[in-house]
Write an enzyme that holds these catalytic residues in place. Structure first.
Site, mmCIF file in Angstrom:
data_model
loop_
_atom_site.group_PDB
_atom_site.id
_atom_site.type_symbol
_atom_site.label_atom_id
_atom_site.label_comp_id
_atom_site.label_asym_id
_atom_site.label_seq_id
_atom_site.Cartn_x
_atom_site.Cartn_y
_atom_site.Cartn_z
ATOM 1 N N HIS A 8 0.842 -1.194 0.000
ATOM 2 C CA HIS A 8 0.000 0.000 0.000
ATOM 3 C C HIS A 8 0.883 1.251 0.000
ATOM 4 O O HIS A 8 1.991 1.246 0.562
ATOM 5 C CB HIS A 8 -0.906 0.012 1.221
ATOM 6 C CG HIS A 8 -1.951 -1.071 1.198
ATOM 7 N ND1 HIS A 8 -2.707 -1.335 0.085
ATOM 8 C CD2 HIS A 8 -2.367 -1.947 2.153
ATOM 9 C CE1 HIS A 8 -3.546 -2.327 0.349
ATOM 10 N NE2 HIS A 8 -3.353 -2.728 1.596
ATOM 11 N N CYS A 60 -0.120 2.202 -5.085
ATOM 12 C CA CYS A 60 -1.042 3.242 -5.517
ATOM 13 C C CYS A 60 -0.427 4.618 -5.304
ATOM 14 O O CYS A 60 0.432 4.805 -4.432
ATOM 15 C CB CYS A 60 -2.354 3.142 -4.740
ATOM 16 S SG CYS A 60 -3.294 1.652 -5.107
#
Length: 811
Positions: free
Chosen positions: A394, A443
């Site tokens: 992440h 991301c």
């Protein structure tokens, strides 16, 4: 039971598929199941099963995939129980479904083809024998193509040639049923020596026919060593340098594209089969320094000979060393868990090692562990070193600064809980590195819970390359599957990483490949940011600079975190010897495997397992001491481990505070003991601090740690390879053109519907190889059966994966 198996067949000789079906039936039945079968067997004094043995069987239900029935059948097999006895017991039990499992299949393959290595010009014979209730038909295939005229149990090829090498399989038809044999590999060697008529039988010992040759090379040239043996079954290979196995060097040919001085040494290859082992000659590989040629005046061109003599060649760029830190975070405590980072880190580790990178690969790090790991990574850097940082997990991006999210980050998280990539770059610049490469598989959406703008002033250097898995303000995706496969970025990156091209050219080609992937068109695109002014490539050779002694110290620092414990043999007072071996799946994941190598003849039952591990480690008792690596979570290294062992996987070694001490437990029974419970023996083993545990990453972060994130509200950082600030950023909204709903947490799951997207067959290490359009791996046509897909690295572990959706890696 005239149509059943031969009654004299030992239970231990039953096929695994038969045992599995039988155990499933006995495990699920509460009235006519394994407990009642044990009571019936116990009444027969020939194969008594004591209450202690039954309790040992019952404990198998606590293990993942554990089968009490399988344990019971093994105990019966150790006592000489035959299929006839078992059939009688099942008849008494009244379990007709279990009895049906012992009946032969309509079609059975009794003889499997064997892999073989042979010389050009010799005759090849592969055999497959099957039986059925009626006549059976055979058809041989080479890879996916039928071999013309091969409709008999034996495939015969007279005077084989190099083109005949490959993988072969036999399809057997009968009574409306179809079975495939196992894959057989044929390796054909071409040597300019005749071995006479006496060597036409391949059923004997291995014969070494190709020896490696000593070589003297210049730095940057290609090393090619080759050896070869013929025999049946096909030999296995392992190259050694200075007595130490070379990682991933398990082919006949050892190839190093760009040698460096540290590749010099004495090489030889271990060649083995299931029955024997031999060694090639040991040869010297010398690496001479590069010769620089400088001519002040250009030479003339000789038009007569047509040869052009240039005054000098372009200078070849080189690194003083190559170091890579790979971090994959997947087991998040407060956010959606991921799968792809483990496979991505593992495969990139193997590829970078082929490019002579010193690789540190770590999974599931907390904030303090990540900061300390990067600190240790920085210690390996010095002037001229190529440094590469890969992160999968992440992440988010605010004002041009990228943040990596640790597994213990709160929900929501802020920059204080994460690591800023640009702060890492700043410190790499201070080391005067030759090349700084950042590959960020995460991301890059804006984190609206974090309004800080770290002030990180970067120097203007022409050696920075960023490869972002996705564009600014967009998500990065991983393929959703029950198996372990790559994320989208690494799926294409691994095909290009070894190319001898400027690193930005490599990434450009990866971007082009990703752009052709229908599943992520318009959703994920690789973004490259670079200030690189020279043609620097990951394939550049390593040439030690002026700081050779310093480089040696740094190399020792890296080796310190990659030392495996030595294998050991434990001897117990009862006469049993146990081999204890170790392997590294990642820099912080250790595999322990145990194997009983010797036991007394009168010992009827013998079992060994490891236990009593430090609570610091992430060890699930249900996944310890398993009979297959996959049962313990060892999915990527399984094909490299020895067989017929018990396996235990120890992860999170970075949390280990003390030396690793554990217990090896042995239990066994002897013929003279009767119904007495098993005897137990134990030995304590200390393997100190293995692998990354030696670096004590669990320690508190130093106050002056170079990675403490600056939280002062300054303007965004400016960098020669980064966008200037938020006022120039175009937001890419996720959806149909509407502004995102900021009230929802950015870490939630999103799914894209990309049905009917087969990725292809996947081998034991999760590597896609080939596309599939049917469940068997090739297109099916009426009246023709599909055949399984073979894996070139491991032809025994084949599976087909179909992708029905893509799951993004959220921030």
């Amino acid at each position: 039971m005239s149509d059943a198996w031969d009654r004299s067949t030992k239970i231990s000789s039953l096929k695994e598929t038969v045992l599995r079906k039988l155990c499933e039936v006995l495990d699920k039945s509460s009235v006519r199941g394994w407990r009642r079968l044990g009571e019936i067997v116990n009444n027969d004094r020939r194969f008594e099963v004591s209450s202690d043995h039954m309790e040992m069987c019952s404990l198998r239900v606590l293990e993942v995939g554990g089968s009490p029935s399988l344990m019971l059948l093994r105990l019966m097999g150790d006592r000489g129980c035959t299929v006839g006895h078992l059939s009688d017991y099942l008849q008494t039990l009244g379990n007709t479904e279990a009895l049906q499992c012992l009946k032969p299949q309509a079609l059975q393959i009794l003889l499997q083809p064997q892999s073989v290595a042979l010389l050009v010009g010799h005759n090849l014979r592969l055999s497959c024998l099957a039986v059925g209730k009626s006549d059976v038909q055979y058809q041989w295939f080479k890879s996916r193509e039928e071999v013309p005229g091969s409709c008999s149990p034996d495939l015969l090829i007279s005077s084989v040639q190099l083109k005949d090498a490959g993988f072969y399989i036999c399809r057997v038809n009968g009574e409306g049923a179809c079975e495939f044999s196992q894959w057989a590999q044929v390796d054909v060697l071409n040597v300019g020596v005749s071995y006479g008529q006496s060597y036409h039988s391949l059923d004997g010992r291995l014969k070494l026919v190709v020896q490696p040759q000593s070589q003297t090379l210049h730095a940057g040239e290609s090393l090619q060593l080759e050896c070869g043996a013929v025999g049946r079954p096909i030999p296995r290979y392992q190259w050694h340098r200075n007595g130490v196995p070379v990682p991933n060097a398990t082919k006949r040919k050892l190839s190093i594209p760009h040698v460096a001085p540290d590749h010099a040494g004495r090489y030889r290859c271990e060649i083995s089969s299931s029955r024997e082992r031999m060694w090639t000659n040991e040869v010297d590989v010398s690496i001479a320094p590069r010769i620089s040629v400088k001519v002040s005046e250009p030479e003339e061109v000789s038009e007569v000979s047509g040869e052009y003599f240039l005054n000098s060649l372009p200078e070849k760029l080189y690194a003083t060393d190559k170091v890579a830190l790979l971090i994959g975070n997947l087991s998040y405590q407060n956010h959606p868990q991921l799968k792809a980072p483990m496979v991505d880190v593992y495969e990139l580790t193997n590829l970078l090692r082929q490019l002579n990178f010193k690789v540190v690969s770590l999974l599931d790090l907390t904030e303090s562990e990540m900061r300390n790991a990067v600190d240790e990574f920085l210690l390996l850097l010095h002037k001229g070193v190529y440094g590469l940082l890969y992160y999968a997990g992440h992440g988010y991006e605010n004002y041009g600064n990228s943040f990596m999210v640790p597994v213990d980050a709160p929900n929501p998280y802020h920059s204080a809980n994460c690591l800023c990539v640009q702060s890492v770059l700043k410190l790499m610049q201070e080391k005067e590195t030759g090349l700084n490469v950042f590959l960020l598989d995460m991301c890059r959406k804006r984190n609206f819970h974090d309004d800080s703008t770290p002030n990180i002033v970067l120097r203007v250097t022409a050696n920075i390359v960023f490869g972002y898995a996705t564009c600014q303000d967009a998500e990065a995706f991983e393929l959703s599957s029950t198996s372990f496969i790559n994320g989208v970025f690494v799926k294409f990156l691994k095909k290009r990483l070894l190319d001898d091209e400027k690193i930005t050219v490599v990434l450009d080609r990866v971007a082009e490949d990703m752009g052709q992937f229908d599943a992520t068109k318009g959703k994920q695109a690789l973004e490259i940011r670079s200030s690189l002014s020279e043609r620097r490539a990951l394939t550049d050779p390593i040439v030690s600079g002026d700081g050779h002694d310093l480089a040696h110290v740094h190399s020792r620092q890296w080796a310190k975190a990659h030392e495996l414990p030595e294998s050991m043999c434990l001897s117990f007072d009862c006469g049993v010897q146990i081999k204890l071996g170790f392997a590294a799946e990642f820099s912080n994941v250790l595999v322990i495997y145990t194997h009983i190598v010797k036991k007394p003849a009168d010992m009827t039952f013998c079992q060994a397992h490891v236990t009593d591990f430090s609570p610091d480690l992430d060890v699930d008792p249900k996944e310890m001491n398993r009979e297959t690596p996959e049962e313990t979570g060892i999915y990527l290294l399984s094909s490299s481990l020895p067989q017929h062992c018990l396996y235990t996987r120890l992860s999170s070694l970075q949390k280990l505070r003390e030396e690793l001490v554990f217990t090896v437990c042995l239990q066994g029974t002897f013929e003279s003991m009767g119904e007495e419970p098993p005897i137990h023996w134990t030995k304590s083993v200390n393997i100190r601090k293995p692998l990354i545990a030696r670096l004590d990453l669990h320690r508190p972060v130093r106050r002056n740690s170079c990675l403490q994130t600056c939280l002062m509200p300054h303007s965004p950082c400016h960098s020669p390879c980064h966008s200037p600030g938020p006022e120039h950023h175009a937001h890419l909204y996720h959806g149909s053109g509407q502004a995102p709903d900021y009230s929802r947490l950015l870490s939630q799951h999103h799914f894209l519907d990309v049905a009917d997207l087969p990725l292809g067959a996947v081998g034991g290490c999760g590597t896609p190889f080939g596309d599939s359009t049917s469940p068997c791996g090739i297109s099916s046509s009426p009246g023709r059966f599909s055949i399984p897909i073979e894996a070139s690295d491991d032809i025994n572990e084949v599976q087909t994966v179909f992708i029905n959706s893509l799951q993004l890696q959220p921030q």
